[in-house]
Scaffold this motif. Structure first.
Motif, PDB file in Angstrom:
ATOM      1  N   VAL A  17      30.059  39.053  41.271  1.00  0.00           N
ATOM      2  CA  VAL A  17      29.598  39.149  42.092  1.00  0.00           C
ATOM      3  C   VAL A  17      31.153  39.274  43.332  1.00  0.00           C
ATOM      4  O   VAL A  17      31.849  39.095  42.862  1.00  0.00           O
ATOM      5  N   VAL A  18      30.898  40.301  44.192  1.00  0.00           N
ATOM      6  CA  VAL A  18      31.813  40.428  45.243  1.00  0.00           C
ATOM      7  C   VAL A  18      31.950  38.780  45.799  1.00  0.00           C
ATOM      8  O   VAL A  18      31.565  38.568  46.567  1.00  0.00           O
ATOM      9  N   CYS A  19      33.270  38.441  46.161  1.00  0.00           N
ATOM     10  CA  CYS A  19      33.557  37.058  46.979  1.00  0.00           C
ATOM     11  C   CYS A  19      35.084  37.536  47.877  1.00  0.00           C
ATOM     12  O   CYS A  19      35.015  38.112  48.007  1.00  0.00           O
ATOM     13  N   THR A  20      34.690  36.746  48.926  1.00  0.00           N
ATOM     14  CA  THR A  20      35.305  36.732  50.370  1.00  0.00           C
ATOM     15  C   THR A  20      37.008  36.089  49.799  1.00  0.00           C
ATOM     16  O   THR A  20      37.984  36.533  50.465  1.00  0.00           O
ATOM     17  N   SER A  21      37.089  35.120  48.606  1.00  0.00           N
ATOM     18  CA  SER A  21      38.544  35.079  48.724  1.00  0.00           C
ATOM     19  C   SER A  21      37.461  34.778  46.899  1.00  0.00           C
ATOM     20  O   SER A  21      36.047  34.301  46.452  1.00  0.00           O
ATOM     21  N   GLN A  22      38.928  34.759  46.151  1.00  0.00           N
ATOM     22  CA  GLN A  22      39.001  34.918  44.239  1.00  0.00           C
ATOM     23  C   GLN A  22      39.349  33.212  44.178  1.00  0.00           C
ATOM     24  O   GLN A  22      40.750  33.350  44.593  1.00  0.00           O
ATOM     25  N   VAL A  23      39.226  33.100  43.630  1.00  0.00           N
ATOM     26  CA  VAL A  23      39.441  31.491  42.488  1.00  0.00           C
ATOM     27  C   VAL A  23      40.176  32.261  41.024  1.00  0.00           C
ATOM     28  O   VAL A  23      39.469  32.617  40.184  1.00  0.00           O
ATOM     29  N   GLY A  24      41.335  31.742  40.656  1.00  0.00           N
ATOM     30  CA  GLY A  24      41.804  32.063  39.316  1.00  0.00           C
ATOM     31  C   GLY A  24      43.573  31.512  39.771  1.00  0.00           C
ATOM     32  O   GLY A  24      43.852  31.613  40.184  1.00  0.00           O
ATOM     33  N   PRO A  25      43.940  31.809  38.313  1.00  0.00           N
ATOM     34  CA  PRO A  25      44.978  31.549  37.966  1.00  0.00           C
ATOM     35  C   PRO A  25      46.214  32.143  38.372  1.00  0.00           C
ATOM     36  O   PRO A  25      46.315  33.639  38.597  1.00  0.00           O
ATOM     37  N   ALA A  26      47.701  31.603  38.866  1.00  0.00           N
ATOM     38  CA  ALA A  26      48.817  32.045  39.079  1.00  0.00           C
ATOM     39  C   ALA A  26      49.643  31.019  38.712  1.00  0.00           C
ATOM     40  O   ALA A  26      49.328  29.606  39.220  1.00  0.00           O
ATOM     41  N   GLY A  27      50.697  31.685  38.839  1.00  0.00           N
ATOM     42  CA  GLY A  27      51.468  31.061  38.393  1.00  0.00           C
ATOM     43  C   GLY A  27      52.563  30.645  37.253  1.00  0.00           C
ATOM     44  O   GLY A  27      51.315  31.233  36.293  1.00  0.00           O
ATOM     45  N   ARG A  28      53.541  30.564  36.472  1.00  0.00           N
ATOM     46  CA  ARG A  28      53.961  30.921  35.277  1.00  0.00           C
ATOM     47  C   ARG A  28      53.331  29.308  34.330  1.00  0.00           C
ATOM     48  O   ARG A  28      52.774  30.170  33.102  1.00  0.00           O
ATOM     49  N   ARG A  29      52.618  28.554  34.881  1.00  0.00           N
ATOM     50  CA  ARG A  29      51.308  27.566  34.063  1.00  0.00           C
ATOM     51  C   ARG A  29      49.995  28.091  34.923  1.00  0.00           C
ATOM     52  O   ARG A  29      49.695  28.090  35.472  1.00  0.00           O
ATOM     53  N   LEU A  30      49.733  29.813  33.758  1.00  0.00           N
ATOM     54  CA  LEU A  30      48.564  30.413  33.688  1.00  0.00           C
ATOM     55  C   LEU A  30      47.076  29.613  34.238  1.00  0.00           C
ATOM     56  O   LEU A  30      46.527  30.282  34.511  1.00  0.00           O
ATOM     57  N   GLY A  31      47.144  27.835  34.170  1.00  0.00           N
ATOM     58  CA  GLY A  31      46.036  27.111  33.721  1.00  0.00           C
ATOM     59  C   GLY A  31      45.921  26.858  35.383  1.00  0.00           C
ATOM     60  O   GLY A  31      44.409  26.589  35.908  1.00  0.00           O
ATOM     61  N   ARG A  32      46.610  26.786  36.373  1.00  0.00           N
ATOM     62  CA  ARG A  32      46.541  26.578  37.520  1.00  0.00           C
ATOM     63  C   ARG A  32      46.047  27.603  38.499  1.00  0.00           C
ATOM     64  O   ARG A  32      46.263  28.106  39.184  1.00  0.00           O
ATOM     65  N   PRO A  33      44.263  26.872  39.387  1.00  0.00           N
ATOM     66  CA  PRO A  33      43.909  27.866  39.936  1.00  0.00           C
ATOM     67  C   PRO A  33      44.143  27.786  40.951  1.00  0.00           C
ATOM     68  O   PRO A  33      45.001  26.637  41.785  1.00  0.00           O
ATOM     69  N   HIS A  34      44.421  29.062  41.876  1.00  0.00           N
ATOM     70  CA  HIS A  34      44.614  29.152  43.822  1.00  0.00           C
ATOM     71  C   HIS A  34      44.204  29.966  43.765  1.00  0.00           C
ATOM     72  O   HIS A  34      42.559  31.267  43.438  1.00  0.00           O
ATOM     73  N   LEU A  35      43.357  29.643  45.231  1.00  0.00           N
ATOM     74  CA  LEU A  35      42.240  30.599  46.406  1.00  0.00           C
ATOM     75  C   LEU A  35      43.113  32.257  46.199  1.00  0.00           C
ATOM     76  O   LEU A  35      43.926  32.497  47.498  1.00  0.00           O
ATOM     77  N   HIS A  36      42.828  33.547  46.032  1.00  0.00           N
ATOM     78  CA  HIS A  36      43.398  34.308  46.611  1.00  0.00           C
ATOM     79  C   HIS A  36      42.360  34.978  47.916  1.00  0.00           C
ATOM     80  O   HIS A  36      40.979  34.708  47.900  1.00  0.00           O
ATOM     81  N   THR A  37      42.740  35.913  48.040  1.00  0.00           N
ATOM     82  CA  THR A  37      42.308  37.273  48.749  1.00  0.00           C
ATOM     83  C   THR A  37      41.584  38.497  48.375  1.00  0.00           C
ATOM     84  O   THR A  37      40.452  38.567  49.115  1.00  0.00           O
ATOM     85  N   GLU A  38      42.411  38.762  48.078  1.00  0.00           N
ATOM     86  CA  GLU A  38      42.116  40.559  47.211  1.00  0.00           C
ATOM     87  C   GLU A  38      42.190  40.651  45.870  1.00  0.00           C
ATOM     88  O   GLU A  38      43.009  41.929  45.398  1.00  0.00           O
ATOM     89  N   ALA A  39      42.135  39.212  44.829  1.00  0.00           N
ATOM     90  CA  ALA A  39      41.943  39.741  43.598  1.00  0.00           C
ATOM     91  C   ALA A  39      40.577  39.476  42.991  1.00  0.00           C
ATOM     92  O   ALA A  39      39.500  39.600  42.972  1.00  0.00           O
ATOM     93  N   ASP A  40      40.923  40.351  41.918  1.00  0.00           N
ATOM     94  CA  ASP A  40      39.844  40.560  40.643  1.00  0.00           C
ATOM     95  C   ASP A  40      40.543  39.683  39.748  1.00  0.00           C
ATOM     96  O   ASP A  40      40.697  38.966  39.171  1.00  0.00           O
ATOM     97  N   THR A  41      38.888  38.408  40.001  1.00  0.00           N
ATOM     98  CA  THR A  41      39.236  36.611  39.054  1.00  0.00           C
ATOM     99  C   THR A  41      37.729  36.742  37.767  1.00  0.00           C
ATOM    100  O   THR A  41      37.239  37.222  37.685  1.00  0.00           O
ATOM    101  N   ALA A  42      38.113  36.994  36.512  1.00  0.00           N
ATOM    102  CA  ALA A  42      37.349  36.767  35.698  1.00  0.00           C
ATOM    103  C   ALA A  42      37.186  35.449  35.149  1.00  0.00           C
ATOM    104  O   ALA A  42      38.439  34.817  34.731  1.00  0.00           O
ATOM    105  N   LEU A  43      36.617  34.898  33.961  1.00  0.00           N
ATOM    106  CA  LEU A  43      36.594  33.831  33.160  1.00  0.00           C
ATOM    107  C   LEU A  43      36.189  34.862  31.627  1.00  0.00           C
ATOM    108  O   LEU A  43      35.077  35.877  31.993  1.00  0.00           O
ATOM    109  N   PHE A  44      37.059  34.829  30.716  1.00  0.00           N
ATOM    110  CA  PHE A  44      36.822  35.457  29.869  1.00  0.00           C
ATOM    111  C   PHE A  44      36.143  34.542  28.506  1.00  0.00           C
ATOM    112  O   PHE A  44      36.963  33.624  28.247  1.00  0.00           O
ATOM    113  N   ILE A  45      35.433  35.424  28.030  1.00  0.00           N
ATOM    114  CA  ILE A  45      35.605  34.273  26.462  1.00  0.00           C
ATOM    115  C   ILE A  45      34.750  35.501  25.720  1.00  0.00           C
ATOM    116  O   ILE A  45      34.262  36.797  25.031  1.00  0.00           O
TER     117      ILE A  45
END
Length: 380
Positions: free
Chosen positions: A352-380
């Motif tokens: 879906v298109v989201c008004t804000s997106q949750v995805g990892p950021a920082g060198r510790r790539l598992g740490r989730p943050h709230l973004h406003t203009e990013a595409d985030t995905a759960l890849f399997i």
């Protein structure tokens, strides 16, 4: 573990659901254990009957659903038209949930998260989460990661779309608040991965915020904040990269963002180090820059330029790095083409298109943050 996805834009909801179920069963060869059902346009108010139809016709084990302003399927974003997008999997490691925040009765109005058990989180590897607009998504995913740092989290905040009120579905129950999602585990030694891609390019140099109050940045590296901004906007455009040569200052301003470094270190900063914020206003009389997020004194920041033609190249690169064959996506508004994901082997995708997106950021790539203009995905 096997995956499939299907998109239908048929205006008649029962026909659309039938088309989708037929394609899913043809691809999987059996009933899926889990499905994520996403609807938009004129179908947004029909989430419950659509989810029920997909569940019953396909024999789905567990079902999660949401209505939104736009859905993703078959490598494209569909908005302003009736649409149903479904992702399905044959897997023994899928658990649906509905999160809510309930008062604890403690002084100060503290609230506790309800809807998912610690043991379920401990045995999961990843979560795809979709939240109502008024849900404290950033705080909740931060708490989840704090207690279960192994958990990879992607998703975002959905808008109601044509349904006008938020609709979310978990296994036969319709919800209008909180958040819904799906916990997924590793199978066949392949662990799900979360990724963030904002596609922006850093420009200029990283600087330390030397004066700021809340969202107002007053000084960068000891000088007026607007001085650094003007060096980019009014300076030689060839220094900004080939895409920006000859661009007028107004165009550059519209695409300019401020990247906030999450974890400072001695190496050169890269895209994963930043969470981007908008430059809302520049007050040259005061020399200040107003942003859309709080920025503390001592924080390292660097200006970024968003691409003039947003594409999913960065997200596709992340898919290649994760060796992904399927994805659940939360895209930023303005995205129209996600076909590059299919071109790199992500055959089954929905989102879906989201008004804000949750995805990892920082060198510790598992740490989730709230973004406003990013595409985030759960890849399997």
């Amino acid at each position: 573990m096997r995956f499939a996805s299907s998109l239908s834009t048929h205006p008649h909801a029962p026909t659309a659901a039938g088309e989708i179920v037929g394609e899913l069963l043809d691809t999987l060869g059996d009933s899926p254990d889990a499905a994520v059902v996403l609807v938009a346009g004129a179908h947004a108010g029909l989430l419950a009957p659509i989810c029920s139809a997909v569940r019953d016709l396909a024999g789905v084990g567990v079902t999660v659903g949401a209505s939104a302003s736009a859905v993703i399927g078959n490598g494209r974003v569909v908005e302003n038209t009736p649409a149903i997008s479904v992702w399905a999997a044959i897997t023994s490691a899928a658990t649906p949930f509905h999160l809510s925040l309930e008062p604890t009765g403690a002084p100060g109005g503290e609230r506790a998260m309800r809807g998912v058990e610690s043991v379920q989180l401990e045995h999961a590897d990843a979560a795809f989460v979709l939240a109502a607009p008024d849900f404290a998504l950033e705080a909740v995913v931060g708490a989840l990661h704090g207690r279960h740092s192994h958990l990879r989290i992607a998703g975002g905040t959905i808008s109601a779309g044509a349904a006008q009120t938020t609709q979310m579905w978990v296994d036969g129950q319709l919800h209008h608040d909180g958040a819904v999602g799906l916990l997924l585990g590793a199978q066949d030694d392949h662990v799900p991965a979360a990724a963030t891609a904002h596609g922006a390019s850093p420009v200029g140099q990283a600087m330390v915020v030397t004066a700021a109050v809340g969202r107002s940045v007053q000084a960068l590296a000891g000088a007026k904040a607007t001085d650094a901004l003007d060096r980019l906007v009014l300076g030689p455009t060839e220094l900004l990269g080939p895409q920006w040569e000859g661009a007028d200052p107004d165009t550059i301003r519209r695409h300019l963002r401020i990247g906030v470094v999450l974890e400072e270190h001695d190496e050169d900063y890269v895209g994963a180090d930043f969470v981007l914020g908008r430059v809302v206003e520049a007050d040259r009389l005061q020399g200040t820059i107003q942003t859309d997020r709080d920025i503390a004194v001592g924080t390292a920041v660097q200006f970024h330029l968003m691409p003039r033609d947003p594409a999913c190249t960065a997200l596709a690169a992340a898919a290649v790095a994760c060796r992904a064959s399927t994805a659940l996506v939360a895209a930023a508004p303005g995205r129209h083409d996600l076909s590059e994901l299919a071109e790199v082997g992500v055959d089954a995708m929905a989102g879906v298109v989201c008004t804000s997106q949750v995805g990892p950021a920082g060198r510790r790539l598992g740490r989730p943050h709230l973004h406003t203009e990013a595409d985030t995905a759960l890849f399997i």
